[in-house]
Structures are given as structure tokens and as C-alpha cells.
Design a protein around this motif. Structure first.
Motif, mmCIF file in Angstrom:
data_model
loop_
_atom_site.group_PDB
_atom_site.id
_atom_site.type_symbol
_atom_site.label_atom_id
_atom_site.label_comp_id
_atom_site.label_asym_id
_atom_site.label_seq_id
_atom_site.Cartn_x
_atom_site.Cartn_y
_atom_site.Cartn_z
ATOM 1 N N ASP A 312 0.830 -1.209 0.000
ATOM 2 C CA ASP A 312 0.000 0.000 0.000
ATOM 3 C C ASP A 312 0.864 1.258 0.000
ATOM 4 O OD1 ASP A 312 -2.285 -1.499 0.019
ATOM 5 O OD2 ASP A 312 -2.718 -1.239 2.151
ATOM 6 N N GLU A 313 1.989 1.186 0.737
ATOM 7 C CA GLU A 313 2.903 2.339 0.803
ATOM 8 C C GLU A 313 3.406 2.734 -0.584
ATOM 9 O OE1 GLU A 313 4.833 4.191 3.100
ATOM 10 O OE2 GLU A 313 4.015 3.529 5.015
ATOM 11 N N HIS A 318 -1.596 6.434 -1.506
ATOM 12 C CA HIS A 318 -1.498 5.789 -0.191
ATOM 13 C C HIS A 318 -1.744 6.766 0.948
ATOM 14 C CE1 HIS A 318 -0.005 3.373 3.112
ATOM 15 N NE2 HIS A 318 0.791 4.363 3.443
#
Length: 344
Positions: A312-313, A318
Motif C-alpha cells: 500500500d505504501e 497511499h
């Protein structure tokens, strides 16, 4: 005699093709004719060529490896986190490299430096300090995403995930109190570890809710079996009237050491003379000489979720978030429960 690694140029020269053709055979074999592909693959095998992933990473800017830094690989809890992370990474075609900081700031920095030099995809870390994250911040500022594992951090600053250790400590001691214990000893340390401090806080909350109950704290220098045995011997040297009727250990390794000290030569009966609860529910807990009650942490799920947060980062849209897992009390014989079937 020293031998230089075989290069892609060596393969191209031996196979009498261009470097581009060799590259296509390795990366896009469908665009190369069957005859050339076989000829190049035979040369690769004969020469022992190994693809230089470091060079590819420099070109792509990101590797297929994830760095994981844990506090103690001697603790099965962290090994289970690593297994969960490896399982998640494997489904993404990635790999996890584990570094053991050994509760040392210097070793932690060595691994962070190494992972940054290797241009890993990202870093998962259980940091040594909850206050000083300057090295982690520098790593992130230079483009390496970081997820804090077994750590609660402001969601506005980091992605992080942890178990509610305050609740876990409360559950453990509430269980001992429900069994009739009133003189509780908490064993764990170093106190600077927030996991230990949070479990002690939860223990204190449970004791404060029961009139007549007391909590004694014995700090250890490490969370190991040997430290558990040392404290167990110390408790045995106390007069019988000064001994606790129950002990909550900050992790299962300490609890196993305490158990060894208590039952050696039948000096104390567990749980008749002293009830005992550990923390983590490692694989050794149910097979201890007296099956150990423990607070279960979903270690593999923590590892898998950490990799998901890391992915996700890397997304453009994000937003940082913190994930909290709930602990689970697993009752076995050491606290007066029956050693029945293991909970699913």
C-alpha cells in the motif's frame, strides 16, 4: 585461482548473438526464435551465467526483496512473523531477507544501511526505540518505504501494526485472579521495551480492579529462558509466605524458564502452588512439561499484513494507517485449565 563472474557479454560472444538477444532470452523469451533461444540457454548453462539482479535493480530503481529487521531471532514469535511475511511476499514474486538487531541500535543501523544500499523494495522493522526514529525517517526520505511492526505509531506519520498488549496483560492477570490468585508477580524486561511496559500496565489494571490483590514486578535483562530460570530460582529462595501464588511472564520464553525452575526436583507444583501464564503462545507452549497457558498473538497474520501495508505504501494514493490486532487467552494446565484440544 580467482574467477570473474560470467557476464552477459561472455554469453553473447560464445553464442554468437547480440547482447540484446541474450537479454530477450532471459526476460522476454517469446520474442526470440526457438533455435536461438536453445543456443543461448545452452551457453548460459555451460558457462554458469547468473543474472545480475543488482544491476537490474539499479536500472529499475526497486528490487524484489523486502528487508525485515526484528529484535531477536531467538524468539519464536519473530520467526513466525517472518514466516507470515515470507508467505505474503512469495505470492507477489518477492523474497524477504531477515536481519536480527539483537536489541542493539548499532546492529539495527547496520541492517538499515545494508538494505538501503541493496535498494530493497521496502523495510519492515520492529524498532529499538519508540522515541528516536531519525534513522528510519532518513531511510524514508530517500525513497525506501518503511512499515513499523509490533509498534503503534501515529497513523499520520507511519504505517504500523501491533497487538493490543495492554489488553493482553489485563486478560492474563484477570484470568489468574478469576482462578483465586491474589499475590501476582509480573516478570519481564527490559522495562524500556514498550511491549513489556504495556503488558505490565494491563496487569496493573486487572489487579487494581480486585480488592486485596497485589502486583509485584521483577525486571529481567532479557526475554529468555535463562532469565526466566534465574528469576524462578530467586522466587524459590524467598520464604514460602513471601512467594506469589501466580506469575505472569512477559513472554513464553521467560515462562518456560520459570516453569523449569519451579518443577525441578518437584520444588513447586504448577499450578497447585503457583499458577503461571506466558505471552505469545509459541509452538513450545503446549508441549512444555506442564502445558503453558499463554496470550496468543497472531504472529503470521502480523507478518502477512505488514507486507500488505508495504505494498500500500508504494501506491500513489497511499494513506498511512495503523492496524491493531486483539490478543487471545489460551488456557492450559499451568494456570489450572485442562490440556484439551488446541483452539483453532
Amino acid at each position: 585461482m580467482d574467477r570473474f563472474p560470467v557476464s552477459i557479454k561472455d554469453v553473447a560472444r560464445e553464442a554468437r548473438v547480440s547482447i540484446g538477444t541474450v537479454s530477450n532470452v532471459i526476460n522476454r523469451p517469446e520474442v526470440v526464435s526457438e533455435d536461438r533461444r536453445r543456443r543461448v540457454l545452452k551457453v548460459i548453462e555451460d558457462l554458469g551465467y547468473v543474472r545480475n539482479d543488482v544491476a537490474r535493480q539499479l536500472k529499475a530503481g526497486r528490487s524484489r526483496t523486502i528487508g525485515l529487521v526484528v529484535q531477536d531471532t531467538g524468539n519464536p514469535f519473530y520467526n513466525e512473523i517472518a514466516r507470515g511475511a515470507e508467505a505474503a511476499a512469495d505470492t507477489l514474486g518477492q523474497a524477504v531477507i531477515v536481519g536480527n538487531s539483537g536489541l542493539s541500535h548499532a546492529r539495527e543501523e547496520v541492517y538499515l544501511d545494508l538494505f538501503e544500499e541493496q535498494r530493497v523494495r521496502g523495510v519492515l522493522i520492529t524498532p529499538q526505540s519508540s522515541q528516536d526514529r531519525s534513522r528510519i525517517d532518513r531511510l524514508r526520505s530517500r525513497g525506501t518505504p518503511v512499515v513499523l511492526v509490533d509498534e503503534q505509531a501515529p497513523a499520520s506519520q507511519y504505517c504500523s501494526l501491533a497487538v493490543d498488549d495492554v489488553e493482553g496483560g489485563r486478560m492474563a492477570v484477570a484470568h489468574l485472579l478469576d482462578g483465586g490468585a491474589r499475590s501476582i508477580t509480573f516478570v519481564g524486561g527490559p522495562a524500556a521495551l514498550h511491549q513489556v511496559a504495556d503488558r505490565q500496565t494491563g496487569a496493573r489494571t486487572a489487579v487494581d480492579a480486585v480488592p486485596g490483590a497485589s502486583l509485584d514486578v521483577v525486571e529481567t535483562t532479557a526475554l529468555t529462558v535463562l532469565e526466566g530460570r534465574r528469576v524462578g530460582e530467586e522466587l524459590l529462595r524467598r520464604p514460602e509466605t513471601s512467594r506469589p501464588d501466580a506469575v505472569f511472564a512477559a513472554n513464553d520464553l521467560l515462562a518456560i524458564g520459570l516453569l523449569q525452575a519451579f518443577v525441578f526436583d518437584h520444588r513447586l507444583r504448577v499450578p497447585q502452588d503457583v499458577a503461571l501464564v506466558g505471552y505469545d503462545d509459541i509452538d513450545f507452549a503446549p508441549s512444555a512439561i506442564v502445558p503453558l497457558s499463554s496470550i496468543r498473538q497472531p504472529a503470521r497474520l502480523i507478518g502477512r499484513t505488514a507486507v500488505e501495508l508495504l505494498e500500500d505504501e508504494l501506491a500513489e494514493d497511499h494513506r498511512h494507517r495503523h492496524v491493531t490486532f486483539q490478543p487471545e487467552l489460551v488456557v492450559r494446565e499451568s494456570s489450572g485449565g485442562s490440556a484439551g484440544p488446541e483452539p483453532k
